[in-house]
Design an enzyme around this catalytic site. Structure first.
Site, PDB file in Angstrom:
ATOM      1  N   ASP A 256       0.829  -1.203   0.000  1.00 38.49           N
ATOM      2  CA  ASP A 256       0.000   0.000   0.000  1.00 38.49           C
ATOM      3  C   ASP A 256       0.862   1.251   0.000  1.00 38.49           C
ATOM      4  O   ASP A 256       0.431   2.316  -0.455  1.00 38.49           O
ATOM      5  CB  ASP A 256      -0.951  -0.005   1.189  1.00 38.49           C
ATOM      6  CG  ASP A 256      -2.037  -1.042   0.951  1.00 38.49           C
ATOM      7  OD1 ASP A 256      -1.809  -2.214   1.294  1.00 38.49           O
ATOM      8  OD2 ASP A 256      -3.067  -0.692   0.350  1.00 38.49           O
TER       9      ASP A 256
HETATM   10  O1  MRU Z   1      -7.686  -3.040   2.780  1.00 44.35           O
HETATM   11  P1  MRU Z   1      -7.396  -3.449   1.357  1.00 44.35           P
HETATM   12  O2  MRU Z   1      -8.147  -4.662   0.929  1.00 44.35           O
HETATM   13  O3  MRU Z   1      -7.543  -2.290   0.395  1.00 44.35           O
HETATM   14  O4  MRU Z   1      -5.870  -3.838   1.393  1.00 44.35           O
HETATM   15  C1  MRU Z   1      -5.244  -4.293   0.231  1.00 44.35           C
HETATM   16  C2  MRU Z   1      -3.824  -4.657   0.410  1.00 44.35           C
HETATM   17  O5  MRU Z   1      -3.244  -4.518   1.466  1.00 44.35           O
HETATM   18  C3  MRU Z   1      -3.110  -5.090  -0.826  1.00 44.35           C
HETATM   19  O6  MRU Z   1      -2.145  -6.046  -0.519  1.00 44.35           O
HETATM   20  C4  MRU Z   1      -2.430  -3.870  -1.449  1.00 44.35           C
HETATM   21  O7  MRU Z   1      -3.329  -2.820  -1.583  1.00 44.35           O
HETATM   22  C5  MRU Z   1      -1.857  -4.178  -2.780  1.00 44.35           C
HETATM   23  S1  MRU Z   1      -3.119  -4.438  -4.003  1.00 44.35           S
HETATM   24  C6  MRU Z   1      -2.343  -4.697  -5.469  1.00 44.35           C
END
Ligand code: MRU
Length: 379
Positions: A256
């Site tokens: 993220d």
């Molecule tokens: O809370 P989320 O489902 O948005 O979290 C997603 C993640 O942590 C993913 O691993 C990250 O965004 C990478 S997506 C290509």
């Protein structure tokens, strides 16, 4: 699986945006129309759209459809300044939907720079400013798919070259980083898809990813859909799996936000997977587009971690049949009155990461040093 049969989390044609409601998956496939920035903000905040790249693209495109409709209704008249102000205020608003994934902020900043340039031209009109914004937002959708394919290729090459036994490669992944989390193909899951397509993947394992179950609901769904041999485990089984299955030679996750030194924020549970990868002497790979790298964040300590509502931990939602109809049902599993801590992400320190795979190539550390994401991005 051919390219046009992959899952589509985002359906866009000029003036029309639909998102796949990821809260209803894997039980139901429901597309919802996003007409306004308020719709886009709500889809991201409630996690109907989720995953760092998908969040950024849905934010950008929700504004594209909203501003186009307003312009068609004559709300800006001929005034470039009025259209510009609306675009800038809207980007600021969309940035308040979720705090951790930097892709949203990166996209908003890039789009804002494009807006400023378009509005500063002497001959600028509302039409030219709106059109420039819409084209830039649409390009982000196109670029993300190609970036993911490049990540898949670079990551698969790296793994095949660096595992101990390249004739028997199984991998473990966490959360959902596939077509559903991006404009298509995926990052960490894109690498798994690439390995599978080359005939170099023995087996994929995915974690359940508590508390939101992105792994059991979404990644498991994508792996089955893509016919990739795969097994679901719950998060607490990872070390036991690595202990007894020597075929698992890499853990691959998304990101993220990647700080300038390589510290990486990703879904809660990533950090413990990196620790167990190190203990078992296997690769721990972060896969992310360069839009997830934040050079303004020097180390992981500076990353804001989103905390989500306690109900995500105390309750589970599934489907039961009511009068023969699949009906979403939420039940509480935790003891009443227990306190809850629900951070959505954690930070994995760079020393636990073997490589960061981007669309531009693979970043590794010089021995004993942190990642130098600044040199990598700016070279
Ligand atoms: O809370 P989320 O489902 O948005 O979290 C997603 C993640 O942590 C993913 O691993 C990250 O965004 C990478 S997506 C290509």
């Amino acid at each position: 699986m051919s390219e046009n049969t992959t899952l589509e989390a985002i359906k866009y044609t000029p003036g029309h945006l639909e998102i796949l409601d990821q809260l209803a998956l894997p039980h139901e496939t429901i597309y919802e129309q996003v007409k306004t920035i308020e719709d886009g903000h709500a889809a991201i905040k409630t996690m109907k759209t989720r995953g760092a790249p998908a969040i950024a693209i849905v934010a950008a495109l929700s504004l594209a459809v909203d501003v186009s409709a307003r312009h068609a209704r004559g709300e800006f008249g001929q005034s470039a300044a009025t259209a510009f102000t609306f675009l800038e205020n809207s980007l600021e608003y969309l940035k308040t939907s979720r705090p951790t994934a930097v892709n949203l902020f990166d996209a908003a900043n890039k789009l804002s720079a494009i807006n400023q340039q378009a509005a500063s031209i002497d001959s600028a009109t509302a039409s030219s400013v709106v059109q420039t914004y819409v084209q830039a937002a649409e390009q982000m959708l196109v670029d993300d798919v190609q970036d993911n394919k490049n990540i898949g290729k670079h990551g698969a090459d790296f793994i095949i070259k660096n595992v101990k036994n390249n004739k028997d490669i199984s991998v473990l992944t966490h959360c959902n980083t596939g077509s559903l989390a991006t404009a298509g193909w995926g990052t960490a899951l894109g690498i798994i898809r690439d390995l599978h397509a080359r005939g170099d993947l023995t087996h994929a394992y995915c974690t359940e990813t508590r508390p939101y179950n992105q792994g059991s609901r979404l990644t498991a769904y994508e792996l089955v859909y893509e016919k990739i041999p795969a097994t679901l485990i719950c998060d607490s089984m990872a070390s036991a799996l690595l202990n007894q299955n020597t075929s698992v030679q890499a853990i691959i996750v998304g990101a993220d936000r990647v700080a300038a030194n390589g510290d990486t924020a990703n879904k809660i549970g990533t950090y413990q997977l990196a620790i167990t990868a190190k203990h078992h002497g296997i690769l721990f790979i972060v896969a992310a587009p360069s839009t997830s790298i934040d050079l303004n964040t020097k180390t992981g300590e500076d990353i804001v971690i989103e905390e989500r509502p306690p109900e995500e931990l105390t309750n589970v939602t599934g489907i039961r049949l009511v009068d023969g109809k699949p009906t979403p049902t939420t039940v509480r599993t935790a003891a009443q009155h227990i306190g809850v801590w629900n951070p959505s992400f954690d930070v994995t320190p760079n020393e636990l990461i073997s490589a960061i795979v981007t669309e531009k190539g693979v970043v590794v550390k010089k021995s004993g040093e942190a990642f130098d994401m600044t040199s990598f991005l700016l070279s």
